[in-house]
Design an enzyme around this catalytic site. Structure first.
Site, short mmCIF file in Angstrom:
data_model
loop_
_atom_site.label_atom_id
_atom_site.label_comp_id
_atom_site.label_asym_id
_atom_site.label_seq_id
_atom_site.Cartn_x
_atom_site.Cartn_y
_atom_site.Cartn_z
N GLU A 327 0.84 -1.19 0.00
CA GLU A 327 0.00 0.00 0.00
C GLU A 327 0.88 1.25 0.00
O GLU A 327 1.79 1.37 0.82
CB GLU A 327 -0.88 0.05 1.25
CG GLU A 327 -1.98 -0.98 1.30
CD GLU A 327 -2.90 -0.77 2.50
OE1 GLU A 327 -4.09 -1.08 2.37
OE2 GLU A 327 -2.43 -0.31 3.56
N CYS A 328 0.63 2.16 -0.92
CA CYS A 328 1.30 3.46 -0.97
C CYS A 328 2.82 3.29 -0.94
O CYS A 328 3.41 2.85 -1.92
CB CYS A 328 0.80 4.36 0.15
SG CYS A 328 1.12 6.12 -0.14
#
Length: 436
Positions: A327-328
Site C-alpha cells: 500500500e502506498c
C-alpha cells in the site's frame, strides 16, 4: 457509562491533537480510564492517542464505514470513564458526495454518536470575530451540539478578555484559554506529525501538555459538558477478510501506516501476524502465506532499502509462490525504482514495473473507491474497496496490468489504478473497509 465528547476546530492546524492528548493524559492522571478515537482517515494520530491513554485507538470514518462498523469500533469504549473522538480538518469538512454513512466530516460522527463538540479556536489576528466563527459552527447543522470552546495561542490577557467577552455574549461557554507554549508543539513532516514511535520524548511532551492544559482549562467543566453514553450493540462487526492465515507484515520507520482497526480485524478473524523490518535487512517469515507492505516513509530511507540485499532477495523469493501486497509506500518499494527528493534514483525490489519520483512531488490526497479487476489478498475480483490516498510521489511509469478501476470521492476515475503481476499487487490507497 462513559462520558463522550468530540474535539474539533474550524480548521486544521489549530491544536486538536495537542488538546486531545492533554485532556486524555490529565484525566488519566486523575484515575479516569480514557478511550480515544480518530474521526477520519488520518493513520498517524491513533498512535499518539495510545501513548496518552495506554489504550489502542482506532479510526471511525463516515465516508468509508457504515453505521454498524462505526458502532462496532466505538463499543471498545464501554469500559471507559471518558471517550474522546478527535476530529480531522474543520468540524464540517468532508467531501461533496456522500459515502457510506456520511461525507467523512467530524460532524457526522458527533451527530451519529450524540456527543457534544468542544471546539479548539485559535484567535490569532482576531478578537470578537472568533465568537462569530464559533456561533456559526454552533448553528450550522441541527443535530450537532456545541459544548463550548478552548482558546489556543491567545496573545495576551487583554486579547483573551476580548474574545471571552464576545463568546459569553454569544452564549458560548469558554472552558479555558491557552497562551502560546512552544514546549508542547508536536514536530511535523510532509505527511503530518512525526510518528509517536519515532519520538523518544513523546511521554514527557504529553505530560507537559497535560500539566499546561490542566493549569489553563477547567477540566471539570469540560467533563460535565460530555454526554452520558453507553454503546449500542452492533448487529454486524467489520466486513474484513484477512489476507491470509499467517501474515508477514513489514513494520518499521519506513513501513508504519496501517489502520489499527484492520490489524485488529485480521487478528479477530483468526489470522496470525508476524512482523519484520526491511530497514534491518529482514526478509518476510518463510512460514507465512502472505506478505503485506504498508505505507510509510520509504522515500526517507530509499538508499538503505536499496542496499538491503537480504530483504530484497527474500521478498522476491517469497513472491515466487505466495501473494505480496503493498500500500502506498509499500507499493512504491515493490516497484522498479524510487527517486528521492534530492533526485537520486534508488533500485527497489522490481516485483512490479512501477517507478516513482519524490523529486517531482505533487500532493495526491483524498478518498478512493476501487472496484477490483483481479483478486488481491483477502478480496475477490469485483469487490468494492474504500480507502484513502495521501502521498507526494509522482508516477513515472506504471506498466503492469491495473489492479482496479479507482474513483475519487466525486466519482471521477483517477490514474492511480494499482498494479498486478504474478502473485504481486499494489495500490496507492490505504484500505479502510470493503462495502458489504
Amino acid at each position: 457509562m462513559a462520558a463522550g465528547l468530540v474535539i474539533s476546530a474550524p480548521a486544521s492546524g489549530v491544536g486538536k491533537t495537542t488538546l486531545t492528548l492533554a485532556l486524555a493524559r490529565a484525566w488519566r492522571h486523575r484515575g479516569l480510564n480514557v478511550q480515544c478515537f480518530k474521526s477520519g482517515p488520518d493513520y498517524i494520530d491513533p498512535a499518539f492517542h495510545a501513548a496518552a491513554t495506554g489504550r489502542a485507538s482506532v479510526n471511525v470514518d463516515s465516508w468509508a464505514m457504515d453505521r454498524e462498523t462505526i458502532a462496532h469500533l466505538v463499543s471498545r469504549g464501554v469500559d471507559a470513564d471518558v471517550v474522546l473522538a478527535e476530529g480531522s480538518m474543520g468540524l464540517f469538512d468532508g467531501v461533496a458526495a456522500r459515502g457510506v454513512s456520511g461525507t467523512g466530516a467530524t460532524a457526522d460522527i458527533a451527530e451519529m454518536l450524540g456527543w457534544p463538540v468542544v471546539l479548539v479556536i485559535d484567535p490569532s489576528g482576531q478578537a470578537q470575530t472568533a465568537a462569530a466563527i464559533a456561533a456559526g459552527l454552533r448553528d450550522y447543522r441541527a443535530g450537532v451540539n456545541l459544548a463550548g470552546v478552548v482558546l489556543n495561542r491567545v496573545a495576551s490577557p487583554r486579547h483573551e478578555e476580548l474574545v471571552r467577552h464576545a463568546l459569553n455574549e454569544a452564549g458560548i461557554a469558554v472552558f479555558g484559554a491557552l497562551p502560546r507554549h512552544a514546549e508542547i508543539s508536536l514536530p511535523k513532516r510532509h505527511l503530518g506529525l512525526v510518528q509517536a514511535e519515532e519520538q523518544a520524548e513523546i511521554d514527557k511532551l504529553i505530560d507537559e501538555a497535560a500539566r499546561f492544559v490542566a493549569e489553563h482549562v477547567d477540566l471539570d467543566a469540560v467533563l460535565r459538558s460530555a454526554a452520558s453514553w453507553s454503546p449500542q450493540p452492533a448487529v454486524n462487526g467489520l466486513n474484513v477478510t484477512p489476507p491470509g492465515q499467517r501474515i508477514a507484515l513489514a513494520r518499521d520507520a519506513a513501513f508504519s501506516f496501517v489502520y489499527p482497526h484492520m490489524l485488529e480485524a485480521w487478528r479477530g478473524a483468526g489470522a496470525e501476524i508476524s512482523t519484520f523490518s526491511p530497514l534491518a535487512d529482514e526478509a518476510p517469515d518463510a512460514s507465512a502465506d502472505v506478505c503485506w507492505l504498508p505505507g510509510g516513509y520509504p522515500e526517507l530511507h530509499a538508499g538503505k532499502i536499496a542496499a538491503n540485499a537480504h530483504f530484497r532477495s527474500g521478498l522476491r523469493a517469497f513472491a515466487e509462490t505466495r501473494p505480496v501486497h503493498g500500500e502506498c509506500g509499500g507499493y512504491m518499494v515493490l516497484g522498479t525504482a524510487l527517486t528521492d527528493a534530492e533526485g537520486a534514483r534508488h533500485e527497489m525490489t522490481g516485483l512490479l514495473g512501477l517507478e516513482t519520483s519524490f523529486a517531482k512531488r505533487r500532493m495526491h490526497l483524498g478518498y478512493r473507491l476501487a472496484e477490483l479487476a483481479a483478486p488481491m489478498p483477502g478480496h475477490r475480483p469485483g469487490a468494492r474497496l474504500r480507502g484513502h490516498e495521501f502521498h507526494y510521489s509522482t508516477i513515472i511509469a506504471q506498466p503492469d496490468m491495473p489492479l482496479a478501476v479507482v474513483h475519487d470521492a466525486t466519482g471521477a476515475v483517477i490514474a492511480e489504478t494499482g498494479s498486478r503481476r504474478g502473485h504481486v499487487t499494489g495500490t496507492f490507497f490505504h484500505l479502510i473497509a470493503e462495502d458489504r
